[in-house]
Write an enzyme that holds these catalytic residues in place. Structure first.
Site, PDB file in Angstrom:
ATOM      1  N   ALA A  25       0.980  -1.107   0.056  1.00 48.33           N
ATOM      2  CA  ALA A  25      -0.203  -0.014  -0.095  1.00 48.33           C
ATOM      3  C   ALA A  25       0.757   1.218  -0.009  1.00 48.33           C
ATOM      4  O   ALA A  25       0.540   2.161  -0.541  1.00 48.33           O
ATOM      5  CB  ALA A  25      -1.051   0.175   1.242  1.00 48.33           C
ATOM      6  N   TRP A  27       4.150   1.512  -0.977  1.00 49.31           N
ATOM      7  CA  TRP A  27       4.441   1.434  -2.469  1.00 49.31           C
ATOM      8  C   TRP A  27       3.460   2.343  -3.555  1.00 49.31           C
ATOM      9  O   TRP A  27       4.057   3.060  -4.125  1.00 49.31           O
ATOM     10  CB  TRP A  27       5.085   0.227  -2.813  1.00 49.31           C
ATOM     11  CG  TRP A  27       5.349   0.250  -4.184  1.00 49.31           C
ATOM     12  CD1 TRP A  27       4.803  -0.095  -5.513  1.00 49.31           C
ATOM     13  CD2 TRP A  27       6.974   0.524  -4.583  1.00 49.31           C
ATOM     14  NE1 TRP A  27       5.872  -0.065  -6.499  1.00 49.31           N
ATOM     15  CE2 TRP A  27       6.909   0.276  -6.106  1.00 49.31           C
ATOM     16  CE3 TRP A  27       8.054   0.730  -3.860  1.00 49.31           C
ATOM     17  CZ2 TRP A  27       8.020   0.745  -6.808  1.00 49.31           C
ATOM     18  CZ3 TRP A  27       9.042   1.086  -4.873  1.00 49.31           C
ATOM     19  CH2 TRP A  27       9.375   0.907  -6.092  1.00 49.31           C
ATOM     20  N   GLU A  36      12.627   6.622  -2.386  1.00 50.03           N
ATOM     21  CA  GLU A  36      13.574   6.104  -1.222  1.00 50.03           C
ATOM     22  C   GLU A  36      14.140   4.730  -1.741  1.00 50.03           C
ATOM     23  O   GLU A  36      15.055   4.513  -1.749  1.00 50.03           O
ATOM     24  CB  GLU A  36      13.087   6.351   0.028  1.00 50.03           C
ATOM     25  CG  GLU A  36      13.001   7.861   0.244  1.00 50.03           C
ATOM     26  CD  GLU A  36      12.075   8.301   1.499  1.00 50.03           C
ATOM     27  OE1 GLU A  36      12.263   9.452   2.015  1.00 50.03           O
ATOM     28  OE2 GLU A  36      11.419   7.285   2.092  1.00 50.03           O
ATOM     29  N   GLU A  71      10.404   6.616   6.846  1.00 48.88           N
ATOM     30  CA  GLU A  71       9.033   6.957   5.914  1.00 48.88           C
ATOM     31  C   GLU A  71       7.794   6.232   5.929  1.00 48.88           C
ATOM     32  O   GLU A  71       6.870   6.593   5.936  1.00 48.88           O
ATOM     33  CB  GLU A  71       9.704   6.619   4.689  1.00 48.88           C
ATOM     34  CG  GLU A  71       8.849   7.116   3.550  1.00 48.88           C
ATOM     35  CD  GLU A  71       8.685   8.654   3.436  1.00 48.88           C
ATOM     36  OE1 GLU A  71       7.357   8.972   3.569  1.00 48.88           O
ATOM     37  OE2 GLU A  71       9.512   9.569   3.479  1.00 48.88           O
ATOM     38  N   TRP A 114      27.520   8.382   5.741  1.00 49.14           N
ATOM     39  CA  TRP A 114      28.380   8.337   4.614  1.00 49.14           C
ATOM     40  C   TRP A 114      29.862   9.404   4.739  1.00 49.14           C
ATOM     41  O   TRP A 114      30.846   8.750   4.326  1.00 49.14           O
ATOM     42  CB  TRP A 114      27.682   9.007   3.146  1.00 49.14           C
ATOM     43  CG  TRP A 114      26.753   7.721   2.488  1.00 49.14           C
ATOM     44  CD1 TRP A 114      25.503   7.486   2.693  1.00 49.14           C
ATOM     45  CD2 TRP A 114      27.362   6.734   1.639  1.00 49.14           C
ATOM     46  NE1 TRP A 114      25.276   6.371   2.013  1.00 49.14           N
ATOM     47  CE2 TRP A 114      26.323   5.911   1.565  1.00 49.14           C
ATOM     48  CE3 TRP A 114      28.747   6.459   1.189  1.00 49.14           C
ATOM     49  CZ2 TRP A 114      26.450   4.824   0.554  1.00 49.14           C
ATOM     50  CZ3 TRP A 114      28.927   5.419   0.414  1.00 49.14           C
ATOM     51  CH2 TRP A 114      27.712   4.639   0.253  1.00 49.14           C
TER      52      TRP A 114
END
Length: 118
Positions: A25, A27, A36, A71, A114
């Protein structure tokens, strides 16, 4: 329903079904989540191919996963707020803004990781 049906493998199977429906759902309805995930795939390949210490690799994968988790939670918050009503309310705005801020912080944390790892 017996208590045995709410524990063990059957419970795990049902929870997996709920999780899968939530992913599908999200997606289908959330462009940010799709973006993302699409960005996560090449990042995972890059993390796997770079010559990194195992801890650095683990931190990059973990924080990338964190972005997706946050998210999903933000999407859940937005869905609940929208379910309550479309009228503007300060608490609804606060909830949505906090969810958005959480996503932003998770992205900044991943970017910082990173920088630290490289």
């Amino acid at each position: 329903m017996s208590s045995a049906s709410s524990t063990g493998a059957l419970r795990l199977l049902r929870a997996t079904g709920h999780s899968w429906r939530g992913l599908v759902a999200t997606w289908r309805t959330e462009a940010a989540f799709r973006q993302e995930v699409v960005l996560a795939v090449p990042l995972l390949v890059l993390i796997a191919t770079l010559d990194l210490a195992p801890l650095g690799r683990a931190l990059l994968v973990a924080t990338l996963g964190l972005v997706l988790v946050v998210e999903l939670l933000n999407t859940a918050i937005e869905a609940v707020v929208d379910r309550i009503g479309s009228d503007w309310h300060a608490l609804s705005g606060k909830a949505k803004d906090a969810g958005s801020a959480a996503v932003t912080l998770s992205l900044l944390l991943h970017a910082a990781m990173w920088i630290c790892v490289l």
